[in-house]
Design a protein around this motif. Structure first.
Motif, PDB file in Angstrom:
ATOM      1  N   PRO A   1       0.950  -1.190   0.083  1.00  0.00           N
ATOM      2  CA  PRO A   1      -0.170  -0.181  -0.053  1.00  0.00           C
ATOM      3  C   PRO A   1       0.932   1.273  -0.023  1.00  0.00           C
ATOM      4  CG  PRO A   1       0.067  -1.072   2.086  1.00  0.00           C
ATOM      5  CD  PRO A   1       0.784  -1.932   1.293  1.00  0.00           C
ATOM      6  N   LYS A   2       2.101   1.293   0.484  1.00  0.00           N
ATOM      7  CA  LYS A   2       2.940   2.450   0.579  1.00  0.00           C
ATOM      8  C   LYS A   2       4.299   2.179   0.038  1.00  0.00           C
ATOM      9  CE  LYS A   2       0.520   4.118   4.753  1.00  0.00           C
ATOM     10  NZ  LYS A   2       0.709   4.784   6.064  1.00  0.00           N
ATOM     11  N   PRO A   3       4.441   1.804  -1.251  1.00  0.00           N
ATOM     12  CA  PRO A   3       5.635   1.695  -1.831  1.00  0.00           C
ATOM     13  C   PRO A   3       6.826   2.307  -1.646  1.00  0.00           C
ATOM     14  CG  PRO A   3       4.246   2.425  -3.735  1.00  0.00           C
ATOM     15  CD  PRO A   3       3.433   2.366  -2.428  1.00  0.00           C
ATOM     16  N   VAL A   4       6.586   3.801  -1.656  1.00  0.00           N
ATOM     17  CA  VAL A   4       7.779   4.965  -1.297  1.00  0.00           C
ATOM     18  C   VAL A   4       8.206   4.476   0.193  1.00  0.00           C
ATOM     19  CG1 VAL A   4       8.107   7.133  -1.074  1.00  0.00           C
ATOM     20  CG2 VAL A   4       7.028   6.439  -3.003  1.00  0.00           C
ATOM     21  N   GLU A   5       7.360   4.213   0.877  1.00  0.00           N
ATOM     22  CA  GLU A   5       7.806   3.993   2.179  1.00  0.00           C
ATOM     23  C   GLU A   5       8.645   2.759   2.717  1.00  0.00           C
ATOM     24  OE1 GLU A   5       5.921   2.949   6.650  1.00  0.00           O
ATOM     25  OE2 GLU A   5       4.351   3.600   5.209  1.00  0.00           O
ATOM     26  N   ALA A   6       8.160   1.749   1.709  1.00  0.00           N
ATOM     27  CA  ALA A   6       9.128   0.470   1.675  1.00  0.00           C
ATOM     28  C   ALA A   6      10.132   0.675   1.021  1.00  0.00           C
ATOM     29  CB  ALA A   6       8.210  -0.616   0.820  1.00  0.00           C
ATOM     30  N   LEU A   7      10.677   1.433  -0.142  1.00  0.00           N
ATOM     31  CA  LEU A   7      11.933   1.769  -0.703  1.00  0.00           C
ATOM     32  C   LEU A   7      12.566   2.722   0.029  1.00  0.00           C
ATOM     33  CD1 LEU A   7      10.375   2.126  -4.325  1.00  0.00           C
ATOM     34  CD2 LEU A   7      11.857   0.436  -3.620  1.00  0.00           C
ATOM     35  N   THR A   8      12.256   3.515   0.772  1.00  0.00           N
ATOM     36  CA  THR A   8      12.760   4.244   1.999  1.00  0.00           C
ATOM     37  C   THR A   8      13.498   3.746   2.902  1.00  0.00           C
ATOM     38  OG1 THR A   8      11.481   6.125   1.165  1.00  0.00           O
ATOM     39  CG2 THR A   8      12.676   6.422   3.119  1.00  0.00           C
ATOM     40  N   SER A   9      12.533   2.694   3.634  1.00  0.00           N
ATOM     41  CA  SER A   9      13.037   1.973   4.551  1.00  0.00           C
ATOM     42  C   SER A   9      14.354   0.991   4.192  1.00  0.00           C
ATOM     43  CB  SER A   9      12.103   1.107   5.025  1.00  0.00           C
ATOM     44  OG  SER A   9      12.194   0.091   6.078  1.00  0.00           O
ATOM     45  N   LEU A  10      14.023   0.542   2.979  1.00  0.00           N
ATOM     46  CA  LEU A  10      15.109  -0.295   2.326  1.00  0.00           C
ATOM     47  C   LEU A  10      16.516   0.074   2.041  1.00  0.00           C
ATOM     48  CD1 LEU A  10      13.016  -2.593   0.002  1.00  0.00           C
ATOM     49  CD2 LEU A  10      14.075  -3.511   2.216  1.00  0.00           C
ATOM     50  N   GLN A  11      16.495   1.402   1.922  1.00  0.00           N
ATOM     51  CA  GLN A  11      17.567   2.297   1.679  1.00  0.00           C
ATOM     52  C   GLN A  11      18.543   2.301   2.870  1.00  0.00           C
ATOM     53  OE1 GLN A  11      16.910   6.505   0.678  1.00  0.00           O
ATOM     54  NE2 GLN A  11      18.373   6.643  -0.985  1.00  0.00           N
ATOM     55  N   ARG A  12      18.101   1.909   3.949  1.00  0.00           N
ATOM     56  CA  ARG A  12      19.305   2.123   5.036  1.00  0.00           C
ATOM     57  C   ARG A  12      19.916   0.660   4.844  1.00  0.00           C
ATOM     58  NH1 ARG A  12      14.919   1.368   9.909  1.00  0.00           N
ATOM     59  NH2 ARG A  12      13.952  -0.137   8.567  1.00  0.00           N
ATOM     60  N   LEU A  13      19.715  -0.352   4.232  1.00  0.00           N
ATOM     61  CA  LEU A  13      20.386  -1.502   3.977  1.00  0.00           C
ATOM     62  C   LEU A  13      21.442  -1.603   3.083  1.00  0.00           C
ATOM     63  CD1 LEU A  13      17.370  -3.965   4.615  1.00  0.00           C
ATOM     64  CD2 LEU A  13      18.888  -3.230   6.434  1.00  0.00           C
ATOM     65  N   LEU A  14      21.675  -0.369   2.261  1.00  0.00           N
ATOM     66  CA  LEU A  14      22.252  -0.377   0.977  1.00  0.00           C
ATOM     67  C   LEU A  14      23.492   0.486   1.303  1.00  0.00           C
ATOM     68  CD1 LEU A  14      22.283  -1.557  -1.981  1.00  0.00           C
ATOM     69  CD2 LEU A  14      21.110   0.845  -2.714  1.00  0.00           C
ATOM     70  N   ARG A  15      24.629   0.031   0.909  1.00  0.00           N
ATOM     71  CA  ARG A  15      25.800   0.737   1.286  1.00  0.00           C
ATOM     72  C   ARG A  15      25.868   1.886   0.219  1.00  0.00           C
ATOM     73  NH1 ARG A  15      29.160   0.309  -2.996  1.00  0.00           N
ATOM     74  NH2 ARG A  15      29.251  -1.392  -4.221  1.00  0.00           N
ATOM     75  N   PRO A  16      26.589   3.059   0.478  1.00  0.00           N
ATOM     76  CA  PRO A  16      26.919   4.055  -0.593  1.00  0.00           C
ATOM     77  C   PRO A  16      27.532   3.453  -1.644  1.00  0.00           C
ATOM     78  CG  PRO A  16      27.844   4.679   1.835  1.00  0.00           C
ATOM     79  CD  PRO A  16      27.483   3.383   1.793  1.00  0.00           C
ATOM     80  N   GLY A  17      26.574   4.034  -2.847  1.00  0.00           N
ATOM     81  CA  GLY A  17      27.094   3.373  -4.149  1.00  0.00           C
ATOM     82  C   GLY A  17      26.607   2.064  -4.618  1.00  0.00           C
ATOM     83  N   GLY A  18      25.882   1.427  -3.667  1.00  0.00           N
ATOM     84  CA  GLY A  18      25.374   0.160  -4.106  1.00  0.00           C
ATOM     85  C   GLY A  18      23.880   0.495  -4.746  1.00  0.00           C
TER      86      GLY A  18
END
Length: 273
Positions: free
Chosen positions: A120-137
């Motif tokens: 229901p909230k795809p941007v929220e999901a994508l924003t949350s997942l960003q915490r798990l990605l290293r810089p440049g990943g």
């Protein structure tokens, strides 16, 4: 983030996902090689149909696969053990919004295939997942768009049963047309250098593997998965449903054609500072 998976957790749906992954492997995965040794997080692995593709096309990756359904994870584990013997995968039963760097560390790549359409909230999901990605990943997202389906012979009855799927997924909080907006979604979530492209499937009698693997076993099977919901909601009568499916099946017969577009987007995690 709980979801109402509109297609249902059935044996038929597991088979459909398998047929879909195999038929579309080159189209969806052909340009997604991950370097050996890199950490890859597959978000929403489901029954493991895409997991097998990731492991076979990028040997040597350090893969973590997560899903909210314990039943789907069990299927995924069995599938990988049978189809990619010796592959090592870290399996995790969790809601994607609950994943944290403290728990999992950082990843070189994130991969989501047919996940956002159910949220229901795809941007929220994508924003949350960003915490798990290293810089440049990198993050790779693949989704469909059911309004991109067009076929010959044209049929209002066939379109009506497709519309049932679109409407029911919307009622469940998802968006089966989400493919067309992957670029703005990823951009709004804060990813850099976002690029999206269409991945088109076209099938006619000269392409029997696509007629069988995609038109019949992927798309028509996907529409059929919401039959009971459609009837219960009063969207179609049993007779109307059968008429619509039969009309859609004509696209998979000699003289019929079928077209559908998936969208694939890739973005990167911005460098701090």
């Amino acid at each position: 983030m709980g979801t109402d998976y509109v297609h249902g957790y059935t044996t038929a749906e597991t088979r459909r996902l398998t047929d879909q992954a195999g038929t579309l492997a080159d189209l969806l995965h052909g340009d997604t090689p991950y370097e050996a040794g890199s950490r890859v997080l597959e978000v929403g692995c489901g029954v493991g149909a895409q997991t097998v593709q990731l492991l076979t096309r990028s040997p040597g990756i350090r893969l973590t696969s997560v899903d909210i359904s314990e039943e789907s994870l069990a299927h995924a584990k069995a599938r990988v053990a049978a189809e990619v013997p010796g592959a090592e995968v870290d399996w995790l039963h969790a809601d994607l919004l609950g994943l944290t760097p403290d728990q999992l560390g950082l990843f070189d790549h994130l991969f989501l295939c047919f996940v956002l359409e159910h949220l229901p909230k795809p941007v929220e999901a994508l924003t949350s997942l960003q915490r798990l990605l290293r810089p440049g990943g990198s993050i790779t997202v693949i989704e469909g768009d059911h309004e991109s389906a067009f076929f010959h012979p044209r049929s209002t009855e066939a379109q009506a049963v497709i519309d049932c799927l679109i409407d029911l997924q919307a009622e469940a909080g998802g968006d089966s047309l989400i493919g067309r907006r992957l670029q703005p979604l990823l951009t709004d979530a804060g990813y850099d250098d976002v690029r999206a492209r269409p991945c088109t499937v076209y099938a006619d009698e000269t392409l029997p593997h696509l007629v069988d693997g995609f038109t019949r076993k992927t798309f028509i099977a996907m529409v059929e998965s919401v039959r009971d919901r459609s009837l219960a909601a009063g969207l179609r009568t049993p007779a109307q449903w059968e008429q619509g499916i039969r009309a859609l099946e004509r696209a998979a017969e000699p003289g019929g054609t079928f077209h559908y577009t998936f969208f694939k987007a890739v973005g990167t995690q911005r460098w701090s500072g």
